[in-house]
Design an enzyme around this catalytic site. Structure first.
Site, PDB file in Angstrom:
ATOM      1  N   ARG A 148       0.953  -1.258   0.019  1.00  0.00           N
ATOM      2  CA  ARG A 148      -0.027   0.086  -0.100  1.00  0.00           C
ATOM      3  C   ARG A 148       0.982   1.392  -0.045  1.00  0.00           C
ATOM      4  O   ARG A 148       0.603   1.993  -0.795  1.00  0.00           O
ATOM      5  CB  ARG A 148      -0.788  -0.066   1.320  1.00  0.00           C
ATOM      6  CG  ARG A 148      -1.503   1.255   1.488  1.00  0.00           C
ATOM      7  CD  ARG A 148      -2.193   1.374   2.842  1.00  0.00           C
ATOM      8  NE  ARG A 148      -2.804   2.537   3.408  1.00  0.00           N
ATOM      9  CZ  ARG A 148      -1.994   3.513   3.992  1.00  0.00           C
ATOM     10  NH1 ARG A 148      -0.583   3.386   4.388  1.00  0.00           N
ATOM     11  NH2 ARG A 148      -2.751   4.704   4.454  1.00  0.00           N
ATOM     12  N   GLY A 173      -8.803  12.602   4.511  1.00  0.00           N
ATOM     13  CA  GLY A 173      -8.573  11.572   5.334  1.00  0.00           C
ATOM     14  C   GLY A 173      -7.108  11.267   5.730  1.00  0.00           C
ATOM     15  O   GLY A 173      -6.490  10.149   5.523  1.00  0.00           O
ATOM     16  N   GLU A 195      -8.163  15.841   8.600  1.00  0.00           N
ATOM     17  CA  GLU A 195      -8.371  14.596   9.376  1.00  0.00           C
ATOM     18  C   GLU A 195      -9.512  14.717  10.338  1.00  0.00           C
ATOM     19  O   GLU A 195      -9.139  15.691  11.146  1.00  0.00           O
ATOM     20  CB  GLU A 195      -7.244  14.001   9.935  1.00  0.00           C
ATOM     21  CG  GLU A 195      -6.999  13.091  10.910  1.00  0.00           C
ATOM     22  CD  GLU A 195      -7.798  11.674  10.427  1.00  0.00           C
ATOM     23  OE1 GLU A 195      -8.409  11.292  10.809  1.00  0.00           O
ATOM     24  OE2 GLU A 195      -7.352  11.486   9.087  1.00  0.00           O
ATOM     25  N   GLU A 224     -16.623  17.245   4.603  1.00  0.00           N
ATOM     26  CA  GLU A 224     -18.052  17.801   4.366  1.00  0.00           C
ATOM     27  C   GLU A 224     -18.294  19.073   5.111  1.00  0.00           C
ATOM     28  O   GLU A 224     -19.201  19.819   4.616  1.00  0.00           O
ATOM     29  CB  GLU A 224     -18.974  16.819   4.477  1.00  0.00           C
ATOM     30  CG  GLU A 224     -19.150  15.540   3.647  1.00  0.00           C
ATOM     31  CD  GLU A 224     -18.057  14.389   4.127  1.00  0.00           C
ATOM     32  OE1 GLU A 224     -18.314  13.702   3.683  1.00  0.00           O
ATOM     33  OE2 GLU A 224     -17.395  14.662   5.405  1.00  0.00           O
ATOM     34  N   GLU A 238      -6.661   7.910   0.657  1.00  0.00           N
ATOM     35  CA  GLU A 238      -6.792   6.241   0.664  1.00  0.00           C
ATOM     36  C   GLU A 238      -7.949   6.009   1.360  1.00  0.00           C
ATOM     37  O   GLU A 238      -8.144   5.661   2.429  1.00  0.00           O
ATOM     38  CB  GLU A 238      -5.454   5.662   1.554  1.00  0.00           C
ATOM     39  CG  GLU A 238      -5.215   4.304   1.290  1.00  0.00           C
ATOM     40  CD  GLU A 238      -6.003   3.490   2.363  1.00  0.00           C
ATOM     41  OE1 GLU A 238      -7.340   3.299   2.025  1.00  0.00           O
ATOM     42  OE2 GLU A 238      -5.502   3.192   3.383  1.00  0.00           O
ATOM     43  N   GLU A 247     -16.918   1.253   4.497  1.00  0.00           N
ATOM     44  CA  GLU A 247     -16.716   2.591   5.460  1.00  0.00           C
ATOM     45  C   GLU A 247     -17.107   3.978   4.593  1.00  0.00           C
ATOM     46  O   GLU A 247     -17.351   4.772   5.373  1.00  0.00           O
ATOM     47  CB  GLU A 247     -15.190   2.625   5.656  1.00  0.00           C
ATOM     48  CG  GLU A 247     -14.733   1.567   6.655  1.00  0.00           C
ATOM     49  CD  GLU A 247     -13.184   1.944   7.154  1.00  0.00           C
ATOM     50  OE1 GLU A 247     -12.530   2.628   6.430  1.00  0.00           O
ATOM     51  OE2 GLU A 247     -12.779   1.095   7.859  1.00  0.00           O
TER      52      GLU A 247
END
EC number: 2.1.1.319
Length: 737
Positions: A148, A173, A195, A224, A238, A247
């Site tokens: 990853r 994120g 985050e 948002e 990611e 999720e």
């Protein structure tokens, strides 16, 4: 009297003079009889404001309420009072203290409404979700996924000059901020790391410690709900979960497109744009574009979904990437990842199916400590088979090619991610029993310089996403050549996951198998061991293969233990240090200028692995054409346990190269300087060789020859003659193609 609110400031607004006069501070406000707002100082009444259906009440700011009243219907003059409360909580409490005030409160949603994320997510689910990702150990688990992390870094750095250098980047994120650091490595001017969990504090600590405070800006909050001081050029994230969609982070990733500079936003279908505008509110709009919906030019508003009459997104998608046929349209903004492919394939796994049923059989007990459990057995079966299985498997259990569901993050709308319908159509290649559907995904980073793909396939190195399997409640037997149809329907739920419906149908029959699964409640089955191939995968005797491998390993060990002192070059001893140069230049002398081997005229040296040696005076093109295929690179027989070749196979003479060694799955031939070692205990026998296993060695050439040690199993003979694995010292200085 309803609840009272203290430390309130009261002002009256004079519309004629456009001034505001303070009537008092430190006051107490309460609602009497639901029709009168009473403002007092201690026991003294300062003002009573009568409200009715003619009144208007607005939340003027975070802590201020405006009350507009007039005496009668025909009165055009409003008297406006401003109530300044001590906290936003007092404002909410005051506006909800009366049924008369509640609808007035709801008229202005600017401050009291919830975000898109909050509207689609249960509060308890959000709390658990953000708490989980606030743990350093969980961030470590993701960062230590080498596939990853390294793939993301490779994708970003491989497109550094075109897509990142001098650009403003948004990291959605961000977590630990590792992707933000990669963007800085690629030359980004500034990165906004957003985050929502408490990990934002740790992320900021890493930014400060790495002296990047001016270039990485950590923003604590949901994508948002936050705003940015400037538009961005690139979005990285990611957002993938188990089975790609779990999720529901993909929706937040897509929502972040509103922060792209207007000229970078990808157009989508006009019919989607209109439908979205009907529910468009301030959360959905770009923070950089003025609201023009009330003007005659409202159609010119740039949102993240632009009008595009003649574009069909489905026609644009090719191999997971979107290609715009109309050059006048805006270029898409860079989003890493850009596209994703979800692969779905039927699988056969009797052991897994029996394992799940075996768990449910616990509830068959009629006397468990004196208690009858059988009433829950059917419910237990349903629950166990409603769990997606997170583990890995051998691709050999899949009797058909996978179906592919593609998504382009640059164009897909949030609403399309809330309900997903995937048709299935398979052609069965092997008779088998279908126990369910297996899922994995690939994501593509489509850069301006290079495309990079990250795969979670069972044929690739394992990642922390593993693969996911969804069982059917009833197995389905299929035959070779048979067609199998069906569909997978995924409905998003408020628990940040999906309710999955799978359906398989045999065309032309009444057979239809269905099952429902809860992606929020997976069963983590991976045990740390690589998956075994399915039963019946061996095409040759496993026992013979095992002992052949063992024999080869023993002979290699004997070779390594040998400490030869001299080599023979046409009868003249030379030192080992000169061995590597013995054939360079065609006359046994090194050629330091070319750095390569002139093997056409070079003498050849071969060695018996166990007890003797074999020397030939011919050149390499005339040397052995038949070499056992059981010799691998430095680690003998590594990764060859399932495909070991026991009998020799002829090889192409033109393929002989120095530094290449053959494996059972590789046609490149072992032919680096086959050499002879003078071992004192060996007694060489000089005899002409007319033919050695069809090797083509000329009959007039002499060789030193000792018998070959071999292990015989039936008709197969495993031999190590004439092929060696050179040491690092021998290979040093030799050019490899």
């Amino acid at each position: 009297m309803s609840a009272e609110y203290h430390n309130v400031e009261l002002r009256m607004f004079d519309e004629a003079q456009f001034t505001c006069r303070t009537l008092g501070t430190g006051l107490t406000v309460g609602l009497r009889n639901s029709k009168v707002i009473s403002v007092r100082r201690d026991n003294e009444t300062v003002k009573e404001i009568h409200i009715s259906s003619l009144s208007n009440i607005y939340r003027f700011s975070q802590k201020t309420v405006a009350v507009c009243t007039k005496k009668c219907v025909g009165d055009a003059v409003f008297t406006t009072y401003l109530l300044g409360f001590d906290s936003p909580g007092d404002v909410r409490g005051f506006l909800n203290s009366s049924d008369l005030l509640k609808p007035l409160c709801n008229e202005n949603k600017k401050e009291t409404r919830t975000s898109i994320f909050d509207r689609r997510t249960d509060s308890w689910s959000a709390v658990q979700y953000f708490q989980f990702y606030s743990y350093i150990s969980q961030q470590q688990n993701m960062m230590q996924d080498y596939i990853r992390t390294s793939t993301y870094q490779k994708a970003i750095l491989a497109n550094a000059s075109a897509d990142f250098r001098g650009k403003v980047v948004l990291d959605v994120g961000a977590g630990s901020g590792i992707l933000s650091f990669f963007a800085i490595q690629a030359g980004a001017t500034r990165v906004y790391a957003v985050e929502a969990s408490n990990m934002a504090t740790h992320c900021n600590s890493l930014v400060q410690a790495n002296k990047l405070a001016g270039r990485i800006v950590v923003i604590s909050g949901k994508i948002e709900e936050i705003t940015l001081p400037e538009p961005v050029d690139v979005i990285i994230s990611e957002p993938m979960g188990y089975m790609l969609y779990n999720e529901r982070m993909l929706e937040s990733y897509v929502h972040a497109r509103k922060f792209l500079a207007p000229h970078l936003r990808q157009p989508v279908k006009k019919k989607q744009n209109r439908r979205e505008r009907e529910r468009l509110d301030e959360d959905d709009q770009s923070p950089y574009v003025k609201q023009l919906s009330d003007s005659e030019h409202s159609d010119e508003v740039l949102t993240d979904e632009l009008d595009c009459e003649d574009i069909d997104i489905e026609d644009q998608v090719h191999d997971g990437a979107t290609k715009l046929s109309n050059k006048s349209l805006p270029c898409p903004g860079i989003m890493f990842p850009s596209v994703a492919n979800l692969y779905i394939v039927p699988f056969s796994d009797e052991a897994l199916f029996a394992e799940q049923y075996g768990k449910a059989n616990f509830w068959y007990q009629q006397s468990f400590h004196g208690m009858d459990l059988t009433a829950l057995r059917n419910a237990a079966v349903t629950e166990y088979f409603n769990q997606p299985i997170v583990d890995t498997f051998d691709i050999g259990i899949c009797p058909a090619l996978p179906c592919i569901h593609k998504v382009d993050f640059r164009t897909v709308s949030e609403s399309e991610l809330s309900s997903i319908d995937i048709p299935l159509n398979y052609q069965i290649t092997t008779c088998s029993t279908i126990h369910g559907l297996a899922f994995w995904f690939d994501v593509g980073f489509l850069g301006s310089q290079r495309d990079v793909w990250l795969s979670t396939a069972p044929t690739e190195p394992l990642t922390h996403w593993y693969q996911v399997r969804c069982l059917l409640g009833t197995p389905l037997f299929v035959q070779e050549g048979q067609s199998l149809n069906g569909r997978v329907v995924m409905h998003a739920n408020s628990r940040q996951s999906y309710d999955v419906q799978i359906e398989l149908i045999v065309p032309g029959s009444e057979t239809k198998i269905v099952n429902s699964l809860d992606l929020k409640n997976p069963h983590f089955r991976y045990n740390g061991y690589p998956p075994a191939p399915p039963p019946g995968s061996h095409v040759r005797s496993p026992t013979e293969t095992y002992y052949a491998n063992l024999c080869a390993q023993q002979q290699q060990q004997q070779q390594m233990e040998m400490q030869p002192q001299t080599m023979v070059n046409n009868g003249n001893p030379i030192s080992l240090a000169a061995a590597a140069a013995a054939v360079v230049g065609g006359v046994g002398m090194p050629n330091n200028n070319s750095g390569q081997i002139n093997y056409r005229n070079s003498p050849v040296y071969t060695m018996n692995q166990a007890t003797g040696f074999l020397a030939a005076t011919g050149s390499i093109p005339n040397i052995v054409q038949t070499i056992p295929l059981a010799v691998a690179n430095d680690n003998l027989l590594q990764n060859q346990s399932h495909s070991m070749q026991l009998s020799p196979q002829p090889v192409n003479q033109s393929s002989l190269e120095f530094g290449r060694f053959i494996t059972s799955n590789n046609s490149q031939i072992a032919s680096s300087m086959l050499r002879s070692v003078n071992i004192p205990s060996a007694t060489p026998v000089i005899e002409p060789l007319t033919n050695v296993s069809g090797s083509g060695i000329p009959t007039n050439e002499s060789v030193y020859y000792n018998p070959v040690i071999s292990s015989n199993f039936g008709d197969s003979c495993f031999t190590m003659n004439n092929v060696v694995n050179p040491s690092k010292n021998w290979n040093s200085g030799i050019h490899q193609e």
